[in-house]
Design an enzyme around this catalytic site. Structure first.
Site, PDB file in Angstrom:
ATOM      1  N   SER A   1       0.626  -5.552  11.193  1.00 28.15           N
ATOM      2  CA  SER A   1      -0.601  -5.711  11.969  1.00 28.15           C
ATOM      3  C   SER A   1      -0.321  -6.008  13.444  1.00 28.15           C
ATOM      4  CB  SER A   1      -1.432  -6.852  11.384  1.00 28.15           C
ATOM      5  OG  SER A   1      -2.422  -7.241  12.302  1.00 28.15           O
TER       6      SER A   1
ATOM      7  N   ARG B   1      -7.806   7.591  16.500  1.00 27.10           N
ATOM      8  CA  ARG B   1      -6.601   7.414  15.711  1.00 27.10           C
ATOM      9  C   ARG B   1      -6.312   8.701  14.940  1.00 27.10           C
ATOM     10  NH1 ARG B   1      -6.407   3.631  18.566  1.00 27.10           N
ATOM     11  NH2 ARG B   1      -5.873   1.468  18.084  1.00 27.10           N
TER      12      ARG B   1
ATOM     13  N   LYS C   1       8.814  -2.843  15.813  1.00 26.80           N
ATOM     14  CA  LYS C   1       9.036  -1.581  15.086  1.00 26.80           C
ATOM     15  C   LYS C   1      10.001  -0.679  15.861  1.00 26.80           C
ATOM     16  CE  LYS C   1       7.304  -1.867  11.220  1.00 26.80           C
ATOM     17  NZ  LYS C   1       7.995  -1.372  10.019  1.00 26.80           N
TER      18      LYS C   1
ATOM     19  N   TYR D   1       4.313  -6.438  17.651  1.00 23.34           N
ATOM     20  CA  TYR D   1       4.490  -5.514  16.520  1.00 23.34           C
ATOM     21  C   TYR D   1       5.094  -4.191  16.976  1.00 23.34           C
ATOM     22  CZ  TYR D   1       3.281  -2.159  12.910  1.00 23.34           C
ATOM     23  OH  TYR D   1       3.343  -1.158  11.976  1.00 23.34           O
TER      24      TYR D   1
ATOM     25  N   PHE E   1       0.827  -1.216   0.000  1.00 17.25           N
ATOM     26  CA  PHE E   1       0.000   0.000   0.000  1.00 17.25           C
ATOM     27  C   PHE E   1       0.863   1.268   0.000  1.00 17.25           C
ATOM     28  CE2 PHE E   1      -2.166   2.738   3.411  1.00 17.25           C
ATOM     29  CZ  PHE E   1      -2.741   3.585   2.484  1.00 17.25           C
ATOM     30  N   ILE E   2       1.604   1.500   1.068  1.00 17.98           N
ATOM     31  CA  ILE E   2       2.367   2.753   1.160  1.00 17.98           C
ATOM     32  C   ILE E   2       3.553   2.732   0.198  1.00 17.98           C
ATOM     33  CG2 ILE E   2       3.653   4.288   2.710  1.00 17.98           C
ATOM     34  CD1 ILE E   2       1.988   3.104   5.048  1.00 17.98           C
TER      35      ILE E   2
ATOM     36  N   ASP F   1      10.112  -6.996  -3.046  1.00 19.85           N
ATOM     37  CA  ASP F   1       8.882  -7.384  -2.352  1.00 19.85           C
ATOM     38  C   ASP F   1       8.710  -8.896  -2.480  1.00 19.85           C
ATOM     39  OD1 ASP F   1       6.115  -5.411  -1.748  1.00 19.85           O
ATOM     40  OD2 ASP F   1       5.961  -7.597  -1.626  1.00 19.85           O
TER      41      ASP F   1
ATOM     42  N   GLN G   1      10.082  -0.099   3.692  1.00 19.81           N
ATOM     43  CA  GLN G   1       8.645  -0.101   3.993  1.00 19.81           C
ATOM     44  C   GLN G   1       8.106  -1.501   4.229  1.00 19.81           C
ATOM     45  OE1 GLN G   1       7.149   3.103   4.003  1.00 19.81           O
ATOM     46  NE2 GLN G   1       9.341   3.542   3.838  1.00 19.81           N
TER      47      GLN G   1
ATOM     48  N   GLY H   1       1.625  -7.673  -0.670  1.00 13.04           N
ATOM     49  CA  GLY H   1       1.636  -6.734  -1.799  1.00 13.04           C
ATOM     50  C   GLY H   1       1.142  -7.402  -3.073  1.00 13.04           C
TER      51      GLY H   1
HETATM   52  C1  UD1 Z   1      -2.236   0.687  12.677  1.00 12.71           C
HETATM   53  C2  UD1 Z   1      -1.491  -0.011  11.573  1.00 12.71           C
HETATM   54  C3  UD1 Z   1      -0.096  -0.286  12.011  1.00 12.71           C
HETATM   55  C4  UD1 Z   1       0.521   1.044  12.376  1.00 12.71           C
HETATM   56  C5  UD1 Z   1      -0.260   1.644  13.523  1.00 12.71           C
HETATM   57  C6  UD1 Z   1       0.274   2.982  13.921  1.00 12.71           C
HETATM   58  C7  UD1 Z   1      -2.849  -1.248   9.995  1.00 12.71           C
HETATM   59  C8  UD1 Z   1      -3.448  -2.567   9.634  1.00 12.71           C
HETATM   60  N1  UD1 Z   1      -2.150  -1.231  11.169  1.00 12.71           N
HETATM   61  O1  UD1 Z   1      -2.443  -0.170  13.800  1.00 12.71           O
HETATM   62  O2  UD1 Z   1       0.662  -0.853  10.982  1.00 12.71           O
HETATM   63  O3  UD1 Z   1       1.859   0.907  12.713  1.00 12.71           O
HETATM   64  O4  UD1 Z   1      -1.604   1.840  13.097  1.00 12.71           O
HETATM   65  O5  UD1 Z   1      -0.481   3.490  14.964  1.00 12.71           O
HETATM   66  O6  UD1 Z   1      -2.961  -0.277   9.280  1.00 12.71           O
HETATM   67  N2  UD1 Z   1     -10.828  -2.049  14.570  1.00 12.71           N
HETATM   68  C9  UD1 Z   1     -12.200  -2.219  14.658  1.00 12.71           C
HETATM   69  N3  UD1 Z   1     -12.794  -2.989  13.712  1.00 12.71           N
HETATM   70  C10 UD1 Z   1     -12.105  -3.601  12.700  1.00 12.71           C
HETATM   71  C11 UD1 Z   1     -10.702  -3.412  12.635  1.00 12.71           C
HETATM   72  C12 UD1 Z   1     -10.095  -2.620  13.590  1.00 12.71           C
HETATM   73  O7  UD1 Z   1     -12.854  -1.711  15.562  1.00 12.71           O
HETATM   74  O8  UD1 Z   1     -12.717  -4.287  11.875  1.00 12.71           O
HETATM   75  C13 UD1 Z   1     -10.188  -1.153  15.570  1.00 12.71           C
HETATM   76  C14 UD1 Z   1      -8.968  -1.733  16.274  1.00 12.71           C
HETATM   77  O9  UD1 Z   1      -9.327  -2.511  17.384  1.00 12.71           O
HETATM   78  C15 UD1 Z   1      -8.252  -0.431  16.651  1.00 12.71           C
HETATM   79  C16 UD1 Z   1      -8.568   0.518  15.484  1.00 12.71           C
HETATM   80  O10 UD1 Z   1      -9.717  -0.022  14.855  1.00 12.71           O
HETATM   81  O11 UD1 Z   1      -8.790   0.111  17.823  1.00 12.71           O
HETATM   82  C17 UD1 Z   1      -7.465   0.606  14.460  1.00 12.71           C
HETATM   83  O12 UD1 Z   1      -7.079  -0.720  14.115  1.00 12.71           O
HETATM   84  P1  UD1 Z   1      -6.121  -1.021  12.869  1.00 12.71           P
HETATM   85  O13 UD1 Z   1      -6.635  -0.349  11.651  1.00 12.71           O
HETATM   86  O14 UD1 Z   1      -5.920  -2.498  12.835  1.00 12.71           O
HETATM   87  O15 UD1 Z   1      -4.791  -0.235  13.213  1.00 12.71           O
HETATM   88  P2  UD1 Z   1      -3.860  -0.118  14.526  1.00 12.71           P
HETATM   89  O16 UD1 Z   1      -3.949  -1.317  15.383  1.00 12.71           O
HETATM   90  O17 UD1 Z   1      -4.115   1.216  15.124  1.00 12.71           O
END
Ligand code: UD1
Length: 308
Positions: free
Chosen positions: A77, A208, A144, A140, A12-13, A32, A72, A37
């Site tokens: 996850s 977020r 990182k 994770y 993606f990025i 890759d 990258q 990807g």
């Molecule tokens: C994400 C990134 C990670 C990055 C980090 C930086 C992704 C997959 N992960 O982690 O690589 O380093 O941000 O902060 O982009 N959620 C729901 N429903 C869903 C899926 C998720 O409620 O179906 C919630 C999760 O519990 C969480 C939030 O959404 O509270 C964000 O989750 P997610 O998109 O997986 O990202 P992060 O865990 O924040």
């Protein structure tokens, strides 16, 4: 014009980064393993070397002749790192170590590393500044962070310039909702377009700092050249926090009424509140976010519609 390596350039990025580098006239090699990807993401004009960076010989071959390395590639996850810690460890730590050795041996000028705001953990202090104490809550996040520390060390002891960019929640076109581990907005958009209910883990009031991918590319490219950035850790984000409930409501304002979310217990290792302080990026990289959340969401929905 520089010869650049983008690891994870089919992702993606990485694919957005590769496209913008080509657009700016650089020569781009993409390394890759196509684990997540897609070959179709790799922009025309980039050289593609398929392979796995856990193999030091492959990393050396990929970095040969490169002036700038954009690392990258990762298994990005939080929950996947909890359910399957070993592959996550190998992809996020072992491969990063190999890339740093390869960049050093290739005589690269700089490595820009994809670090994560996950390192901040769950401290209630907002916004997150780079000097704050870290508190990784998942393999994770720790992986990182180890990558960052390796970058810093390589700058100190080998003089290899490195910059660690802490991503917050990056979203935009080409972020595929292909697995339950995919980014939440990609999953929300998939549900919205298919008329199904999204799952929200927790009360949905977790926040977020959702950052549109073009703004991340801006920051990463600035980090390749900025003087004074070598050896540094820098947040690249918007400085704004958005809750999941708000994000779903924002999709309703774009698409009209949607199914109500289904709420489930919060995920282990999940961070509740996230918002970046972006002062250091402004100072050291000279960047400011350009795409507001609603606009980025609209663009991402347009892309998802065009592919579904
Ligand atoms: C994400 C990134 C990670 C990055 C980090 C930086 C992704 C997959 N992960 O982690 O690589 O380093 O941000 O902060 O982009 N959620 C729901 N429903 C869903 C899926 C998720 O409620 O179906 C919630 C999760 O519990 C969480 C939030 O959404 O509270 C964000 O989750 P997610 O998109 O997986 O990202 P992060 O865990 O924040």
């Amino acid at each position: 014009m520089a010869q650049c390596l983008v690891t994870g350039g089919a992702g993606f990025i990485g694919s957005h980064l590769a496209a913008e580098l080509l657009h700016r006239g650089h020569t781009v090699r993409v390394a890759d393993n196509l684990a997540t990807g897609l070959r179709s993401n790799i922009p025309a004009g980039a050289q593609f070397v398929p392979g796995d960076l856990r193999d030091p010989d492959f990393a050396a071959e990929a970095a040969r002749g490169c002036e700038v390395v954009f690392h990258q590639a990762a298994i990005a996850s939080v929950p996947q790192s909890i359910s399957e810690p070993r592959p996550s460890h190998e992809a996020n730590i072992d491969a990063t170590f190999n890339v740093l050795i390869a960049a050093r041996d290739a005589g690269a000028r700089r490595v820009v590393y994809a670090a994560s705001s996950a390192a901040y953990g769950d401290s209630p202090v907002l916004p997150k500044t780079e000097g704050m104490r870290v508190d990784p809550l998942s393999p994770y996040a720790l992986q990182k962070l180890v990558g960052e520390e390796y970058c810093r060390l390589f700058t100190r002891i080998y003089g290899l310039e490195t910059v660690s960019i802490r991503y917050f929640n990056v979203f935009g076109p080409r972020q595929h909702p292909s697995s339950p581990y995919s980014g939440v907005l990609s999953l929300f958009i998939k549900c919205a377009l298919s008329g199904t209910a999204p799952t929200i883990y927790g009360d949905g009031e977790q926040t977020r700092d959702f950052t549109f991918v073009d703004d991340v590319v801006d920051g990463v490219l600035s980090a390749a050249d900025a003087t004074g950035a070598a050896g540094e850790v820098i947040n690249v984000a918007t400085g704004v926090r958005v809750s999941l409930n708000h994000a779903w409501a924002a999709l309703e304002s774009i698409l009209g009424p949607l199914e109500a979310p289904v709420y489930e217990p919060a995920r282990v290792g999940d961070v509740y509140a996230s918002q970046a302080d972006i002062g250091k990026a402004e100072r050291l990289l000279g960047i400011r976010p350009r795409v507001a959340f609603d606009e980025g969401l609209r663009r991402t929905v347009d892309w998802a519609r065009s592919t579904s």
